[in-house]
Motif scaffolding. Sequence first.
Motif, mmCIF file in Angstrom:
data_model
loop_
_atom_site.group_PDB
_atom_site.id
_atom_site.type_symbol
_atom_site.label_atom_id
_atom_site.label_comp_id
_atom_site.label_asym_id
_atom_site.label_seq_id
_atom_site.Cartn_x
_atom_site.Cartn_y
_atom_site.Cartn_z
ATOM 1 N N TRP A 161 63.377 35.453 129.208
ATOM 2 C CA TRP A 161 62.025 34.920 129.272
ATOM 3 C C TRP A 161 61.573 34.394 127.933
ATOM 4 C CZ3 TRP A 161 63.024 40.075 130.519
ATOM 5 C CH2 TRP A 161 62.642 41.026 129.579
ATOM 6 N N ILE A 162 60.534 33.567 128.010
ATOM 7 C CA ILE A 162 59.877 33.018 126.833
ATOM 8 C C ILE A 162 58.675 33.909 126.569
ATOM 9 C CG2 ILE A 162 58.657 31.035 125.860
ATOM 10 C CD1 ILE A 162 59.996 29.366 128.160
ATOM 11 N N GLN A 163 58.530 34.399 125.354
ATOM 12 C CA GLN A 163 57.346 35.176 124.995
ATOM 13 C C GLN A 163 56.374 34.259 124.294
ATOM 14 O OE1 GLN A 163 57.853 38.954 122.917
ATOM 15 N NE2 GLN A 163 55.996 38.529 121.764
ATOM 16 N N CYS A 164 55.173 34.175 124.810
ATOM 17 C CA CYS A 164 54.125 33.358 124.204
ATOM 18 C C CYS A 164 53.112 34.292 123.558
ATOM 19 C CB CYS A 164 53.461 32.474 125.260
ATOM 20 S SG CYS A 164 52.173 31.423 124.565
ATOM 21 N N GLY A 181 51.379 22.564 122.733
ATOM 22 C CA GLY A 181 52.279 21.941 123.697
ATOM 23 C C GLY A 181 53.722 22.387 123.598
ATOM 24 N N ALA A 182 54.038 23.323 122.704
ATOM 25 C CA ALA A 182 55.416 23.781 122.540
ATOM 26 C C ALA A 182 55.916 24.490 123.796
ATOM 27 C CB ALA A 182 55.522 24.716 121.337
ATOM 28 N N LYS A 183 57.160 24.276 124.119
ATOM 29 C CA LYS A 183 57.881 24.934 125.211
ATOM 30 C C LYS A 183 57.195 24.809 126.567
ATOM 31 C CE LYS A 183 60.121 28.150 122.097
ATOM 32 N NZ LYS A 183 60.289 29.525 121.671
ATOM 33 N N GLY A 184 56.412 23.762 126.767
ATOM 34 C CA GLY A 184 55.763 23.538 128.064
ATOM 35 C C GLY A 184 54.424 24.226 128.234
ATOM 36 N N PHE A 185 53.930 24.917 127.192
ATOM 37 C CA PHE A 185 52.633 25.596 127.258
ATOM 38 C C PHE A 185 51.508 24.612 126.948
ATOM 39 C CE2 PHE A 185 55.508 29.123 126.766
ATOM 40 C CZ PHE A 185 54.918 30.142 127.498
ATOM 41 N N THR A 186 50.323 24.907 127.451
ATOM 42 C CA THR A 186 49.135 24.087 127.221
ATOM 43 C C THR A 186 48.050 24.961 126.609
ATOM 44 O OG1 THR A 186 49.638 22.666 129.108
ATOM 45 C CG2 THR A 186 47.355 22.690 128.349
ATOM 46 N N ASP A 187 47.493 24.542 125.481
ATOM 47 C CA ASP A 187 46.386 25.277 124.871
ATOM 48 C C ASP A 187 45.164 25.211 125.778
ATOM 49 O OD1 ASP A 187 48.030 25.712 122.692
ATOM 50 O OD2 ASP A 187 47.149 24.101 121.490
ATOM 51 N N PRO A 234 52.666 26.142 133.507
ATOM 52 C CA PRO A 234 52.603 25.713 134.899
ATOM 53 C C PRO A 234 53.200 26.738 135.868
ATOM 54 C CG PRO A 234 53.467 23.944 133.518
ATOM 55 C CD PRO A 234 53.407 25.184 132.671
ATOM 56 N N THR A 235 52.497 26.974 136.969
ATOM 57 C CA THR A 235 53.045 27.806 138.031
ATOM 58 C C THR A 235 54.049 26.979 138.819
ATOM 59 O OG1 THR A 235 51.300 27.212 139.587
ATOM 60 C CG2 THR A 235 50.908 29.156 138.205
ATOM 61 N N SER A 236 54.800 27.624 139.682
ATOM 62 C CA SER A 236 55.825 26.923 140.459
ATOM 63 C C SER A 236 56.064 27.671 141.761
ATOM 64 C CB SER A 236 57.127 26.859 139.654
ATOM 65 O OG SER A 236 58.183 26.357 140.436
ATOM 66 N N SER A 237 56.466 26.951 142.774
ATOM 67 C CA SER A 237 56.839 27.594 144.035
ATOM 68 C C SER A 237 58.257 28.161 143.964
ATOM 69 C CB SER A 237 56.723 26.600 145.196
ATOM 70 O OG SER A 237 57.580 25.499 144.956
ATOM 71 N N SER A 238 58.970 27.883 142.898
ATOM 72 C CA SER A 238 60.329 28.396 142.713
ATOM 73 C C SER A 238 60.296 29.910 142.512
ATOM 74 C CB SER A 238 60.980 27.740 141.491
ATOM 75 O OG SER A 238 62.198 28.399 141.180
ATOM 76 N N ALA A 239 61.140 30.608 143.240
ATOM 77 C CA ALA A 239 61.218 32.063 143.114
ATOM 78 C C ALA A 239 61.770 32.496 141.751
ATOM 79 C CB ALA A 239 62.088 32.636 144.225
ATOM 80 N N SER A 240 62.410 31.592 141.035
ATOM 81 C CA SER A 240 62.988 31.957 139.745
ATOM 82 C C SER A 240 61.949 31.991 138.625
ATOM 83 C CB SER A 240 64.124 31.015 139.377
ATOM 84 O OG SER A 240 63.649 29.706 139.208
ATOM 85 N N ARG A 241 60.775 31.369 138.823
ATOM 86 C CA ARG A 241 59.729 31.386 137.795
ATOM 87 C C ARG A 241 58.782 32.548 138.058
ATOM 88 N NH1 ARG A 241 56.813 26.090 136.098
ATOM 89 N NH2 ARG A 241 58.937 25.793 135.379
ATOM 90 N N ALA A 242 58.506 33.318 137.020
ATOM 91 C CA ALA A 242 57.568 34.433 137.125
ATOM 92 C C ALA A 242 56.851 34.615 135.792
ATOM 93 C CB ALA A 242 58.290 35.713 137.522
#
Length: 167
Positions: free
Chosen positions: A116-119, A39-45, A137-145
């Motif tokens: 960016w965050i490297q996972c 669950g770190a940094k918003g990631f989900t196992d 999580p995906t997002s409709s925001s153009a800033s997330r890739a």
Amino acid sequence: MHSIRRIFSVGAAALMLGAGLVAGSSSAAQAAPADCTGGAKGFTDIPDSLSGTGVAGAGALSISTPPAVASYAMQTGNVGGTSMGWGVLSTSASIWGPTARGQVWMDVTNDNKKSWIQCGPFAVFSAGTRITTPAYPTSSSASRAFRVCAQVDSLGTSSGITCTPWW
């Protein structure tokens, strides 16, 4: 003599400033798997068996001595009711040397690729194995890739790092 010193001083200052700018623009932080698991940094196992829809392309990696072949891809799908993206690496069941190692990681940006965050990287050492990164999580925001990167190596031979396009 003073002008030569001044030239060298100005040149050294410009070199230091340039080096600082180059170092400062290196956006990818070095990460370890523990930085994005649990669950770190918003990631989900997710389980290594989870399959989704392929996006942003995929690729194959290979080295010849000792032989190793793997494929990598970025996938998206529903994880616990949320649309998420993740990386996957699959090693060949028939072409995989005993000392080979495959690695996969996912980069996530929330500021239009300025940083960016490297996972990962997450490593696999055996033939016919599939491994995933945690999902984000995906997002409709153009800033997330997202992008997925991978590498295969063994005994000093490397496929080099290859990444999908940003998605």
